[in-house]
Design an enzyme around this catalytic site. Structure first.
Site, PDB file in Angstrom:
ATOM      1  N   GLY A  61      44.799  -2.248  51.249  1.00 41.40           N
ATOM      2  CA  GLY A  61      45.256  -2.477  52.360  1.00 41.40           C
ATOM      3  C   GLY A  61      45.402  -2.185  53.483  1.00 41.40           C
ATOM      4  O   GLY A  61      43.902  -2.232  53.957  1.00 41.40           O
ATOM      5  N   CYS A  84      41.462 -12.738  50.011  1.00 42.01           N
ATOM      6  CA  CYS A  84      41.248 -11.382  48.980  1.00 42.01           C
ATOM      7  C   CYS A  84      42.340 -11.149  47.699  1.00 42.01           C
ATOM      8  O   CYS A  84      43.274 -11.919  47.825  1.00 42.01           O
ATOM      9  CB  CYS A  84      41.806 -10.727  50.308  1.00 42.01           C
ATOM     10  SG  CYS A  84      42.188  -8.560  50.115  1.00 42.01           S
ATOM     11  N   CYS A 118      46.203 -11.957  52.753  1.00 37.28           N
ATOM     12  CA  CYS A 118      44.681 -12.972  52.896  1.00 37.28           C
ATOM     13  C   CYS A 118      43.982 -13.630  52.037  1.00 37.28           C
ATOM     14  O   CYS A 118      44.572 -13.278  50.890  1.00 37.28           O
ATOM     15  CB  CYS A 118      44.224 -12.023  53.519  1.00 37.28           C
ATOM     16  SG  CYS A 118      44.461 -10.871  54.686  1.00 37.28           S
ATOM     17  N   GLU A 120      41.935   2.209  44.226  1.00 37.55           N
ATOM     18  CA  GLU A 120      40.453   2.441  44.042  1.00 37.55           C
ATOM     19  C   GLU A 120      39.217   3.075  45.380  1.00 37.55           C
ATOM     20  O   GLU A 120      40.444   2.883  46.414  1.00 37.55           O
ATOM     21  CB  GLU A 120      39.799   1.066  43.782  1.00 37.55           C
ATOM     22  CG  GLU A 120      40.655   0.742  42.044  1.00 37.55           C
ATOM     23  CD  GLU A 120      39.843  -0.308  41.506  1.00 37.55           C
ATOM     24  OE1 GLU A 120      40.118  -0.585  40.081  1.00 37.55           O
ATOM     25  OE2 GLU A 120      40.017  -1.058  42.373  1.00 37.55           O
ATOM     26  N   CYS A 124      49.069  -4.240  49.319  1.00 37.45           N
ATOM     27  CA  CYS A 124      48.689  -4.860  50.639  1.00 37.45           C
ATOM     28  C   CYS A 124      50.353  -5.541  50.892  1.00 37.45           C
ATOM     29  O   CYS A 124      50.336  -6.750  50.140  1.00 37.45           O
ATOM     30  CB  CYS A 124      47.494  -5.210  51.119  1.00 37.45           C
ATOM     31  SG  CYS A 124      47.420  -6.163  52.959  1.00 37.45           S
ATOM     32  N   CYS A 178      33.810  -6.038  48.554  1.00 43.07           N
ATOM     33  CA  CYS A 178      34.979  -6.005  49.231  1.00 43.07           C
ATOM     34  C   CYS A 178      36.113  -7.125  49.423  1.00 43.07           C
ATOM     35  O   CYS A 178      35.201  -8.226  48.270  1.00 43.07           O
ATOM     36  CB  CYS A 178      34.463  -6.677  50.941  1.00 43.07           C
ATOM     37  SG  CYS A 178      33.667  -5.304  51.345  1.00 43.07           S
ATOM     38  N   CYS A 228      34.317   4.705  50.362  1.00 44.03           N
ATOM     39  CA  CYS A 228      34.862   3.416  50.858  1.00 44.03           C
ATOM     40  C   CYS A 228      36.547   3.749  50.116  1.00 44.03           C
ATOM     41  O   CYS A 228      36.536   3.732  49.092  1.00 44.03           O
ATOM     42  CB  CYS A 228      34.569   1.603  50.614  1.00 44.03           C
ATOM     43  SG  CYS A 228      35.899   1.366  50.779  1.00 44.03           S
TER      44      CYS A 228
HETATM   45  N1  SAH Z   1      42.949  -4.752  55.320  1.00 45.47           N
HETATM   46  C1  SAH Z   1      41.572  -4.432  56.053  1.00 45.47           C
HETATM   47  C2  SAH Z   1      40.732  -3.012  54.894  1.00 45.47           C
HETATM   48  C3  SAH Z   1      40.392  -3.887  53.645  1.00 45.47           C
HETATM   49  S1  SAH Z   1      39.959  -5.467  53.203  1.00 45.47           S
HETATM   50  C4  SAH Z   1      41.312  -5.359  56.585  1.00 45.47           C
HETATM   51  O1  SAH Z   1      41.428  -6.842  56.220  1.00 45.47           O
HETATM   52  O2  SAH Z   1      40.482  -5.549  57.422  1.00 45.47           O
HETATM   53  C5  SAH Z   1      37.757  -5.179  53.382  1.00 45.47           C
HETATM   54  C6  SAH Z   1      37.001  -6.280  53.894  1.00 45.47           C
HETATM   55  O3  SAH Z   1      36.192  -6.986  52.607  1.00 45.47           O
HETATM   56  C7  SAH Z   1      38.209  -6.904  54.908  1.00 45.47           C
HETATM   57  O4  SAH Z   1      36.971  -7.596  56.189  1.00 45.47           O
HETATM   58  C8  SAH Z   1      38.686  -8.263  53.757  1.00 45.47           C
HETATM   59  O5  SAH Z   1      38.376  -9.474  54.966  1.00 45.47           O
HETATM   60  C9  SAH Z   1      36.856  -8.370  53.208  1.00 45.47           C
HETATM   61  N2  SAH Z   1      37.268  -9.488  52.128  1.00 45.47           N
HETATM   62  C10 SAH Z   1      38.766  -9.483  51.517  1.00 45.47           C
HETATM   63  N3  SAH Z   1      37.977 -10.199  50.145  1.00 45.47           N
HETATM   64  C11 SAH Z   1      37.108 -10.751  49.723  1.00 45.47           C
HETATM   65  C12 SAH Z   1      36.170 -11.358  49.155  1.00 45.47           C
HETATM   66  N4  SAH Z   1      36.829 -12.159  48.265  1.00 45.47           N
HETATM   67  N5  SAH Z   1      35.188 -11.308  49.423  1.00 45.47           N
HETATM   68  C13 SAH Z   1      34.490 -10.609  50.534  1.00 45.47           C
HETATM   69  N6  SAH Z   1      34.919  -9.703  51.337  1.00 45.47           N
HETATM   70  C14 SAH Z   1      36.052  -9.850  51.199  1.00 45.47           C
HETATM   71 FE1  SF4 Z   2      44.143  -9.088  54.123  1.00 47.41          FE
HETATM   72 FE2  SF4 Z   2      42.848  -7.105  53.687  1.00 47.41          FE
HETATM   73 FE3  SF4 Z   2      45.327  -6.818  52.616  1.00 47.41          FE
HETATM   74 FE4  SF4 Z   2      42.956  -7.836  51.656  1.00 47.41          FE
HETATM   75  S1  SF4 Z   2      43.439  -5.263  52.113  1.00 47.41           S
HETATM   76  S2  SF4 Z   2      45.348  -8.859  52.104  1.00 47.41           S
HETATM   77  S3  SF4 Z   2      42.015  -8.646  53.578  1.00 47.41           S
HETATM   78  S4  SF4 Z   2      44.829  -7.663  54.579  1.00 47.41           S
END
Ligand code: SAH
Ligand code: SF4
Length: 383
Positions: free
Chosen positions: A178, A129, A126, A102, A122, A352, A115
């Protein structure tokens, strides 16, 4: 028009999209052409946005014919578009092998960010996420990464590359699906292509790459690419960050902050963004805000406070608006810029950390329907 080229999956012609300048030169040499052809091609592909060799009029006609038999200039193909009430658009893009990722377009009055994703799924998990609940399917190639931005330009009709001041699509944020620094070479090549002044012309200051904190790759990225950097921080003690972001067990906070301090070019005029998700009762106390300010004190840092986008089964809640405001104000009082980022595209799950999951669900039910109907020709990519 969006993704004009529809290239069949059994097409054996080589895709030129995503080759670096050097690779394109080598390709043209191997094709029996002089190196300056690569320069001409580069201009057609990345400045004009041309995908049809027949229209590349600075190349001799026989060459155009020959190119067409051996090469394509690909694009990820748009398979689904969702528009939010706030103007945000989420695109599901399909790559040549059928995998999908996406891309989100976030328009603002005087600018617009695209974006982009760097992996399908991934490897990290986390806890907050939604992308993290999916397995990694595969890394995207450089062409697939930069191609997401180019597909957005196709849709916006922004070819040839407009002047900086008249663009709708001004910025790239590498914040989709990712972990970009786990797909280092492809991300590097894609960013260098995006930044090339004779092509897409997106300056490094208009690109922000977000990482969960892949410490050993940060310096190299800074040396070789050096876009703006964002860190997904979300916790200021190792115990909590270990729980929220398992990568912290490998690269804990001290190592992460040291790598930020070493990031080439970071300065007070060019700060690193720390993304901090506010989770109700987990990381949103006054003590957390004070500790955050203390830990960032000697870094060129700014903070982006993200409202949490809850998803079914996540087990967390967003902090109430009043708590967020208080957290933000306290950081400001402590000398840190910490705006609360307005979430965009929430109604279409484009915000995000929410990418891909909807389409995955759809894909599963589609797959089930297919199996029920006895149609099994399409491989199941997402189990
Ligand atoms: N993997 C990278 C980039 C993608 S995530 C990273 O983790 O930085 C992009 C952003 O969205 C990151 O700051 C992530 O922590 C945040 N994010 C992930 N899940 C989210 C959620 N449920 N609500 C708000 N932000 C979130
Ligand atoms: Fe963590 Fe970023 Fe991967 Fe989501 S996309 S699991 S925030 S590293």
């Amino acid at each position: 028009m969006f993704g004009a080229m529809d290239i069949a999956t059994d097409d054996t012609r080589k895709d030129l999209l995503g080759l670096t300048r050097d690779e394109l030169k080598a390709e043209m040499q191997a094709f029996g052409e002089k190196p300056f052809r690569a320069k001409q091609l580069w201009h057609w592909i990345y400045h004009q946005g041309e995908t049809d060799f027949a229209a590349m009029t600075t190349l001799a006609k026989p060459l155009r014919e020959r190119m067409k038999d051996h090469y394509v200039v690909g694009r990820p193909k748009l398979v689904q578009e969702q528009k939010s009430s706030d103007g945000t658009a989420k695109w599901l893009l399909r790559f040549a092998d059928g995998n999908e990722a996406e891309t989100v377009h976030i328009p603002e009055t005087d600018r617009g960010a695209v974006c982009i994703s760097t992996q399908v799924g991934c490897t990290l998990t986390c806890r907050f996420c939604h992308t993290g609940t999916q397995l990694l399917v595969r890394n995207l190639t450089a062409g697939e990464i930069v191609g997401q931005f180019m597909s957005a330009r196709d849709a916006a009709g922004e070819w040839p590359t407009p002047n900086d001041g008249s663009r709708q699509l001004t910025n790239i944020v590498v914040m989709g699906m990712g972990e970009p620094l786990f797909n280092y070479e492809a991300v590097r090549d894609a960013m260098l292509i995006a930044m090339d002044a004779e092509g897409l012309g997106i300056s490094r200051r208009r690109i922000t790459l977000s990482t969960s904190g892949v410490v050993p790759m940060m310096k190299r990225y800074g040396e070789e690419v050096n876009t703006d950097l964002a860190i997904s921080l979300h916790a200021v003690n190792d115990e909590l960050r270990d729980e929220l972001m398992p990568i912290n067990k490998k690269y804990p906070l001290d190592a992460l902050f040291a790598a930020c301090r070493d990031y080439p070019g970071a300065s007070n005029a060019r700060r690193i963004t720390f993304e901090y998700l506010l989770l109700n009762g987990i990381n949103d106390s006054e003590a957390d805000a004070r500790e955050l300010a203390r830990r960032l004190k000697d870094l060129p840092a700014k903070v982006n406070l993200l409202p949490f986008n809850a998803w079914p089964g996540c087990g967390y809640e967003p902090s109430p608006p009043a708590v967020m405001k208080k957290f933000s104000n306290l950081l400001n009082d402590l000398g840190l810029s910490a705006p609360i980022r307005v979430p965009r595209g929430r109604d279409i799950m484009a915000a995000c950390g929410q990418l891909k999951s909807e389409s995955q669900r759809e894909r599963k039910s589609l797959q089930k329907a297919r199996i029920a109907a006895g149609v099994t020709d399409e491989p199941s990519l997402f189990g």
